[in-house]
Design a protein around this motif. Structure first.
Motif, PDB file in Angstrom:
ATOM      1  N   LEU A   1     -11.136  -6.230  -0.546  1.00 54.99           N
ATOM      2  CA  LEU A   1     -11.535  -5.232   0.457  1.00 54.99           C
ATOM      3  C   LEU A   1     -11.906  -3.905  -0.178  1.00 54.99           C
ATOM      4  O   LEU A   1     -12.523  -3.062   0.454  1.00 54.99           O
ATOM      5  N   GLY A   2     -11.474  -3.658  -1.413  1.00 57.40           N
ATOM      6  CA  GLY A   2     -11.694  -2.347  -2.045  1.00 57.40           C
ATOM      7  C   GLY A   2     -10.597  -1.353  -1.723  1.00 57.40           C
ATOM      8  O   GLY A   2     -10.686  -0.176  -2.076  1.00 57.40           O
TER       9      GLY A   2
ATOM     10  N   LEU B   1      -5.048   2.585  -5.900  1.00 62.14           N
ATOM     11  CA  LEU B   1      -5.862   2.588  -4.689  1.00 62.14           C
ATOM     12  C   LEU B   1      -7.345   2.569  -5.057  1.00 62.14           C
ATOM     13  O   LEU B   1      -7.759   3.172  -6.045  1.00 62.14           O
ATOM     14  N   GLY B   2      -8.143   1.878  -4.241  1.00 62.51           N
ATOM     15  CA  GLY B   2      -9.558   1.664  -4.560  1.00 62.51           C
ATOM     16  C   GLY B   2     -10.506   2.506  -3.721  1.00 62.51           C
ATOM     17  O   GLY B   2     -10.080   3.357  -2.936  1.00 62.51           O
TER      18      GLY B   2
ATOM     19  N   PHE C   1      -6.442  -7.212  -1.113  1.00 62.41           N
ATOM     20  CA  PHE C   1      -6.692  -5.759  -1.074  1.00 62.41           C
ATOM     21  C   PHE C   1      -7.811  -5.390  -2.049  1.00 62.41           C
ATOM     22  O   PHE C   1      -8.635  -4.519  -1.757  1.00 62.41           O
TER      23      PHE C   1
ATOM     24  N   LEU D   1       0.844  -1.203   0.000  1.00 63.67           N
ATOM     25  CA  LEU D   1       0.000   0.000   0.000  1.00 63.67           C
ATOM     26  C   LEU D   1       0.875   1.246   0.000  1.00 63.67           C
ATOM     27  O   LEU D   1       0.583   2.237  -0.667  1.00 63.67           O
TER      28      LEU D   1
ATOM     29  N   LYS E   1      -7.762  -1.303  -6.470  1.00 67.96           N
ATOM     30  CA  LYS E   1      -8.558  -1.791  -7.599  1.00 67.96           C
ATOM     31  C   LYS E   1      -7.639  -2.050  -8.780  1.00 67.96           C
ATOM     32  O   LYS E   1      -6.553  -1.472  -8.884  1.00 67.96           O
TER      33      LYS E   1
ATOM     34  N   PHE F   1     -12.369   1.922  -1.122  1.00 71.08           N
ATOM     35  CA  PHE F   1     -12.316   1.859   0.345  1.00 71.08           C
ATOM     36  C   PHE F   1     -11.172   2.724   0.876  1.00 71.08           C
ATOM     37  O   PHE F   1     -11.267   3.303   1.956  1.00 71.08           O
ATOM     38  N   ALA F   2     -10.104   2.844   0.081  1.00 69.22           N
ATOM     39  CA  ALA F   2      -9.006   3.734   0.475  1.00 69.22           C
ATOM     40  C   ALA F   2      -9.495   5.177   0.523  1.00 69.22           C
ATOM     41  O   ALA F   2      -9.141   5.943   1.427  1.00 69.22           O
ATOM     42  N   LEU F   3     -10.338   5.560  -0.436  1.00 68.81           N
ATOM     43  CA  LEU F   3     -10.914   6.911  -0.422  1.00 68.81           C
ATOM     44  C   LEU F   3     -11.762   7.122   0.825  1.00 68.81           C
ATOM     45  O   LEU F   3     -11.666   8.154   1.496  1.00 68.81           O
ATOM     46  N   GLN F   4     -12.567   6.106   1.153  1.00 67.04           N
ATOM     47  CA  GLN F   4     -13.418   6.234   2.347  1.00 67.04           C
ATOM     48  C   GLN F   4     -12.590   6.413   3.613  1.00 67.04           C
ATOM     49  O   GLN F   4     -12.918   7.241   4.469  1.00 67.04           O
ATOM     50  N   LEU F   5     -11.519   5.640   3.738  1.00 67.03           N
ATOM     51  CA  LEU F   5     -10.633   5.773   4.904  1.00 67.03           C
ATOM     52  C   LEU F   5     -10.180   7.228   5.044  1.00 67.03           C
ATOM     53  O   LEU F   5     -10.235   7.822   6.119  1.00 67.03           O
ATOM     54  N   GLY F   6      -9.721   7.784   3.926  1.00 61.37           N
ATOM     55  CA  GLY F   6      -9.189   9.137   3.964  1.00 61.37           C
ATOM     56  C   GLY F   6     -10.248  10.177   4.262  1.00 61.37           C
ATOM     57  O   GLY F   6     -10.004  11.131   5.011  1.00 61.37           O
ATOM     58  N   LEU F   7     -11.444   9.999   3.699  1.00 58.86           N
ATOM     59  CA  LEU F   7     -12.487  10.998   3.916  1.00 58.86           C
ATOM     60  C   LEU F   7     -12.957  10.999   5.367  1.00 58.86           C
ATOM     61  O   LEU F   7     -13.246  12.056   5.937  1.00 58.86           O
TER      62      LEU F   7
END
Lengths: 264, 264
Positions: free
Chosen positions: B53-54, B67-68, B50, B17, B57, B70-76
């Protein structure tokens, strides 16, 4: 064909991250574990490793866990790479295939609402819907979507210019046009859909839906257009529902509404 | 004491990652693996998980990984929880301890630059530096930091009001004050530090540094202040360097500059 073998502990650990994202607040280990359906003893070593990576951090005062600085970096890299038009393209194709209508994506360009991508339908329509076309703000469904969701400061200059062009001499008519426009924006906000039945081109109907980004700003309008006889423009018809759903799917991919439960 | 045993495969996978974050662009599996110092065969099952999990991608057309969603969601979720003042507090304490000076954090409030947190030094200073104080935009180091990095539209009204108050009758003097103010902003942008030597209070020096968020907007000013005899206000002195470093640390925690290589 490649085997799709994964690493079990990555997927198990991912469930703990998912709980932290869904809850969006600092949590005790036992609560994270419980919501991920595992024992505290099983969850603990995962959290240790997530902390080592910076995906998670633990508050030294109260021991609660939340997402860490590396999680922020992951998201910011995604944000910088996100291209709204690119994210909307698959929906464009699917909508065109499922509705049989012409579908377009518009951005707010420096001249106003501007078509940047489209899929043509099997129905021929003789209107100015093609890539590069600048649409009227006041007189098209696409334009009105931006009118309804952009800050008024961004649209008022163009609205005034268009209004002058539409009714150059008659101040009363100009007032009426502006009033009708502003009332239509309230309807669009209520229905999340702008409707143009037989205007600006007689015999052509259109529906347009807003797409929002993670900040809650409108970034695109997704528009369907077709000949009145073959286009159900009602606000709860098949085209309307598909359009709204497609716009919502793209908004979600752009991060719209993520973590809202964390604020409530 | 709890054992800090982790899960090895989480930490191994985390390196993949990290490569995707650092490179900030879609990558072939062999390149991700190589940069994480592992074989392609070892990296592949991690990427499969990975993707499940999203967090990552894979582009179906070219097979590249990035990065997918779910990575965006983590950051937001991180972004929504980030509180700039909270992130700056540890630096506030450390700076006060290391420099022996009074340190303050200011935000741009609705009345102008406003102190929202501070650590007092052992040196007594008889100036209006306390939580809640609104600082002059034109006549303090703290205010000028906001002047230098906020959009001019946000500060010009306050600048005009202060200028009128400072020189109510004399248009020439008013012009000079404005000119001196605007020139000082260029210096601040060049040095990333505003300097106030003996003004607005004679015998008191101050230095102030900007803190930026992930959007590149100034969100806080970090200010050190003390009696001229005990405060080295030079732009490359010990206080200046510590202040600049502390401001940069906080900016980084707020996501400033993350993924910039992805854009270049």
């Amino acid at each position: 064909m490649k085997t799709r073998r994964g690493i079990q502990s990555i997927e198990v650990g991912g469930q703990l991250l998912r709980v932290l994202v869904t809850c969006g607040k600092p949590m005790a280990l036992r609560d994270v574990a419980k919501q991920a359906d595992m024992t505290t003893a099983k969850a603990h070593p995962y959290m240790v490793s997530f902390c080592n990576l910076g995906l998670v951090k633990q508050d030294p005062d109260n021991g609660l866990y939340e997402l860490g600085p590396f999680a922020l970096q992951l998201g910011l890299v995604c944000l910088q790479r996100l291209d709204a038009v690119q994210e909307a393209r698959p929906e464009l194709k699917e909508l065109a295939a499922k509705t049989g209508q012409s579908i377009a994506i518009a951005i707010w360009g420096n001249m106003g609402p501007t078509i940047v991508a489209m899929e043509e339908s099997s129905y021929p329509i003789h209107v100015n819907l093609r890539v590069g076309a600048v649409m009227s703000l006041m007189d098209t469904a696409t334009g009105r979507v931006f009118g309804a969701f952009l800050p008024p400061k961004m649209t008022e200059k163009l609205a005034n210019e268009e209004n002058k062009r539409l009714s150059p001499e008659d101040a009363t008519k100009r007032g009426n046009v502006m009033k009708e426009f502003e009332e239509s924006l309230n309807d669009i906000r209520a229905h999340m859909l702008a409707q143009a039945v037989g205007y600006p081109v007689p015999g052509i109907n259109a529906l347009s839906a807003p797409i929002f980004n993670h900040d809650g700003n409108v970034v695109l309008a997704l528009t369907a257009m077709g000949p009145a006889g073959a286009f159900d423009a009602s606000l709860d018809g098949d085209i309307a529902n598909r359009l709204r759903q497609a716009a919502q799917n793209v908004s979600e991919r752009l991060g719209y509404g993520v973590g809202e439960q964390a604020l409530s």
